[in-house]
Enzyme design. Structure first.
Site, PDB file in Angstrom:
ATOM      1  CD  GLU A 111      60.766  42.293 -68.639  1.00 49.85           C
ATOM      2  OE1 GLU A 111      61.216  42.525 -67.290  1.00 49.85           O
ATOM      3  OE2 GLU A 111      61.393  42.574 -69.653  1.00 49.85           O
ATOM      4  CG  HIS A 222      66.819  37.723 -62.552  1.00 51.88           C
ATOM      5  ND1 HIS A 222      66.321  36.728 -63.171  1.00 51.88           N
ATOM      6  CD2 HIS A 222      66.322  38.928 -63.243  1.00 51.88           C
ATOM      7  CE1 HIS A 222      65.619  36.727 -64.399  1.00 51.88           C
ATOM      8  NE2 HIS A 222      65.723  38.119 -64.392  1.00 51.88           N
ATOM      9  NE  ARG A 266      63.125  40.538 -61.818  1.00 48.10           N
ATOM     10  CZ  ARG A 266      63.400  41.405 -62.445  1.00 48.10           C
ATOM     11  NH1 ARG A 266      64.516  42.006 -62.066  1.00 48.10           N
ATOM     12  NH2 ARG A 266      63.149  41.386 -63.709  1.00 48.10           N
ATOM     13  CG  HIS A 327      68.761  41.047 -61.177  1.00 48.04           C
ATOM     14  ND1 HIS A 327      69.787  40.866 -62.261  1.00 48.04           N
ATOM     15  CD2 HIS A 327      67.612  41.721 -61.484  1.00 48.04           C
ATOM     16  CE1 HIS A 327      69.032  41.654 -63.348  1.00 48.04           C
ATOM     17  NE2 HIS A 327      67.966  42.226 -62.877  1.00 48.04           N
ATOM     18  NE  ARG A 362      65.434  46.891 -60.459  1.00 46.44           N
ATOM     19  CZ  ARG A 362      65.507  46.066 -61.562  1.00 46.44           C
ATOM     20  NH1 ARG A 362      64.317  45.996 -62.504  1.00 46.44           N
ATOM     21  NH2 ARG A 362      66.302  45.145 -61.833  1.00 46.44           N
TER      22      ARG A 362
HETATM   23  C1  SIN Z   1      65.279  40.795 -67.029  1.00 49.24           C
HETATM   24  O1  SIN Z   1      65.556  41.000 -68.072  1.00 49.24           O
HETATM   25  O2  SIN Z   1      64.874  39.745 -66.503  1.00 49.24           O
HETATM   26  C2  SIN Z   1      66.007  41.834 -65.981  1.00 49.24           C
HETATM   27  C3  SIN Z   1      65.225  43.003 -66.149  1.00 49.24           C
HETATM   28  C4  SIN Z   1      65.310  43.785 -64.920  1.00 49.24           C
HETATM   29  O3  SIN Z   1      66.192  43.441 -64.043  1.00 49.24           O
HETATM   30  O4  SIN Z   1      64.247  44.269 -64.620  1.00 49.24           O
END
Ligand code: SIN
Length: 511
Positions: A111, A222, A266, A327, A362
């Site tokens: 990620e 997000h 993010r 988010h 985060r």
């Molecule tokens: C996501 O799946 O993009 C969200 C996971 C997260 O908030 O860390």
């Protein structure tokens, strides 16, 4: 025996409850919905932890601090990443079936802002649902008292110490320790990936009880919520698997903002999306996952696949419209590394808490980990901190009771729109001042309102104050009037105590 009330039933609350129970405490879990109605259940991406020999705690820590724009508390980060592997083993022991490769190893996803694939997932993109189910079953099997559909009205404070909670119906539950695990406050915003219950109830109750809060200006947006139908998260893991963001002309714009493109931190990607949308008249940008193919999308992301198809879209064939959405709240109730707030008897965990671990932003998939690690520590700490004898007959007060009514003085939708426009992804002094004035006028209105609306209004007021006080940009807090400047780490905004005045333990009696 130490009595503990846990408010909230996501990963942080249930982990805290189980640990307190396993340490011999008598535990009651209170939740305003059904036990599984939590933000945890909605979590798609997974849970980040070091579980591969090629990975290191130092690498996970470095990624966490970098995503946090350097404001993370290093001690909290060390605890988070250091205790992560043990908490993963514990979750497995409680029945969480993480996805595995053919040779039985954990399947690890990549990620954004992670140096390597370390995100464990379950049921493809149903990680939160799997964890929620396992922990809920463990709580039931352990015989903990569970009070569902019970709304926290307020904390009960006696002689400066939290001694229990009052429920909306007026019933009081006495406790040596109250652990707030009510999640964040995504419902502050017109667009959010959070469920309806994310109204900041625990943070608001803690503020009313005099607890210190901090970093509320750091709201994570997000980058990718579906822009069709009801709000729905499209996990970062989709970009981790290779999906890209494009504008109306089909151009990949994320590299304009950061060399890591779609896999930048993010906040960077969310603002890139917001800017691209503004440049095309507000129309959503699109996430192009077509290169992954129908079979891979359905197998790796079954939940998202179903949601996309329910909306009449075919993401194996066409890019899908996405928009940023609120988010996660990095700030919250100030705690030490064992969940203790600045008010004796009161603990906070998960998104409700501000341990300092996330700094200004985060890292992806650190939130379930946070719930597991700091939930466990708080559950252990309440047992160690023990029973607090209360002198009979001393005054006991519920702080600032709020009363439900069907005639609220402001509308939830107006609050959400105000916060979205003036205290959202991109902020500046005049807009924040406007928001503060409007919020103050609502605060001054007739007092009776729903408990959730009262929570949102109080948290909004503190959030906007924090955003005004932080006059530079850092992490998730972006000021268009000072785009490059950073300001020093924040200080607590409310409460009578400070972060460095964590209450000492009382006499410790056996649980
Ligand atoms: C996501 O799946 O993009 C969200 C996971 C997260 O908030 O860390």
């Amino acid at each position: 025996m130490t009595t503990v009330v846990v408010v909230g039933s996501g990963i942080a609350g249930l982990t805290a409850a189980l640990h307190a129970h396993e340490n011999g405490c008598r535990v009651t879990v209170v939740t305003k919905g059904a036990l599984p109605d939590t933000n945890t259940r909605w979590a798609q991406g997974g849970i980040a932890a070091v579980t591969h020999p090629a990975d290191t705690l130092a690498s996970h820590a470095a990624d966490t601090v970098t995503a946090g724009a350097g404001l993370s508390d290093p001690a909290a980060v060390d605890v988070l990443v250091g205790e992560g592997p043990a908490r993963i083993a514990e979750l497995v022991g409680r029945g969480v079936a993480f996805d595995r490769t053919a040779d039985g190893d954990f399947s690890r996803g990549l990620e954004a802002a992670h140096a390597m694939p370390r995100v464990l997932h379950a049921g493809g993109d149903a990680t939160g649902a799997e964890i929620q189910a396992a922990l809920g079953a463990a709580v039931r099997a352990a015989g903990l008292t569970v009070r569902e559909h019970e709304q926290l009205r307020d904390l009960v404070v006696r002689d400066g110490r939290v001694t229990g909670i009052e429920l909306d119906g007026g019933e009081r539950l006495d406790a040596d320790a109250v652990i707030l695990a009510t999640g964040g406050a995504g419902q502050l915003y017109a667009h959010t990936t959070n469920p309806l219950g994310a109204t900041g109830d625990g943070i608001a109750a803690a503020i009313r009880a005099g607890a210190a809060v901090a970093d509320l200006e750091f709201v994570q947006f997000h980058p990718t919520a579906l822009a069709v139908g009801a709000p729905f998260l499209v996990s970062e893991a989709v970009r981790g698997e290779g999906a890209v963001l494009i504008d109306d002309t089909g151009r990949r714009f994320a590299f304009d903002a950061h060399p890591d493109g779609e896999l930048a931190p993010r906040d960077v990607v969310a603002r890139a999306n917001a800017r691209a949308m503004a440049a095309q008249g507000g129309r959503p940008v699109r996430l192009d996952a077509t290169a992954l193919g129908a079979e891979r999308l359905a197998q790796r992301f079954p939940t998202i696949d179903a949601a996309v198809r329910e909306r009449g879209l075919d993401w194996a064939r066409d890019p899908i419209p996405v928009t940023p959405a609120a988010h996660y709240l990095m700030g919250g109730v100030v705690t030490d590394l064992d969940g203790r707030t600045t008010v004796p008897g009161l603990y906070a965990v998960g998104e409700t808490a501000r341990t300092g671990v996330h700094g200004a932003n985060r890292l992806a998939s650190n939130s379930l980990l946070e719930g597991a690690v700091f939930g466990a520590r708080a559950g252990d700490a309440v047992a160690r901190d023990g029973h607090w004898p209360v002198a009979p007959g001393t005054a006991q007060a519920v702080i600032e009771p709020v009363t439900a009514t069907d005639a609220p003085p402001f509308s939830r939708a107006a609050l959400q729109q105000l916060m979205w426009e003036e205290a959202g992804l991109i902020r500046e002094a005049d807009g924040l001042a406007r928001a503060a004035a409007v919020l103050a006028s609502w605060s001054a209105g007739p007092s009776p309102r729903s408990i959730e609306d009262a929570s949102l209004l109080l948290v909004a007021s503190h959030l906007v104050s924090a955003a005004r006080a932080r006059t530079g940009s850092v992490g998730a807090h972006f000021r268009s009037d000072a785009p490059d400047a950073e300001t020093p780490a924040s200080t607590p905004l409310a409460g009578t105590a400070h972060t460095d005045v964590i209450p000492a333990s009382p006499e410790v009696l056996a649980c």
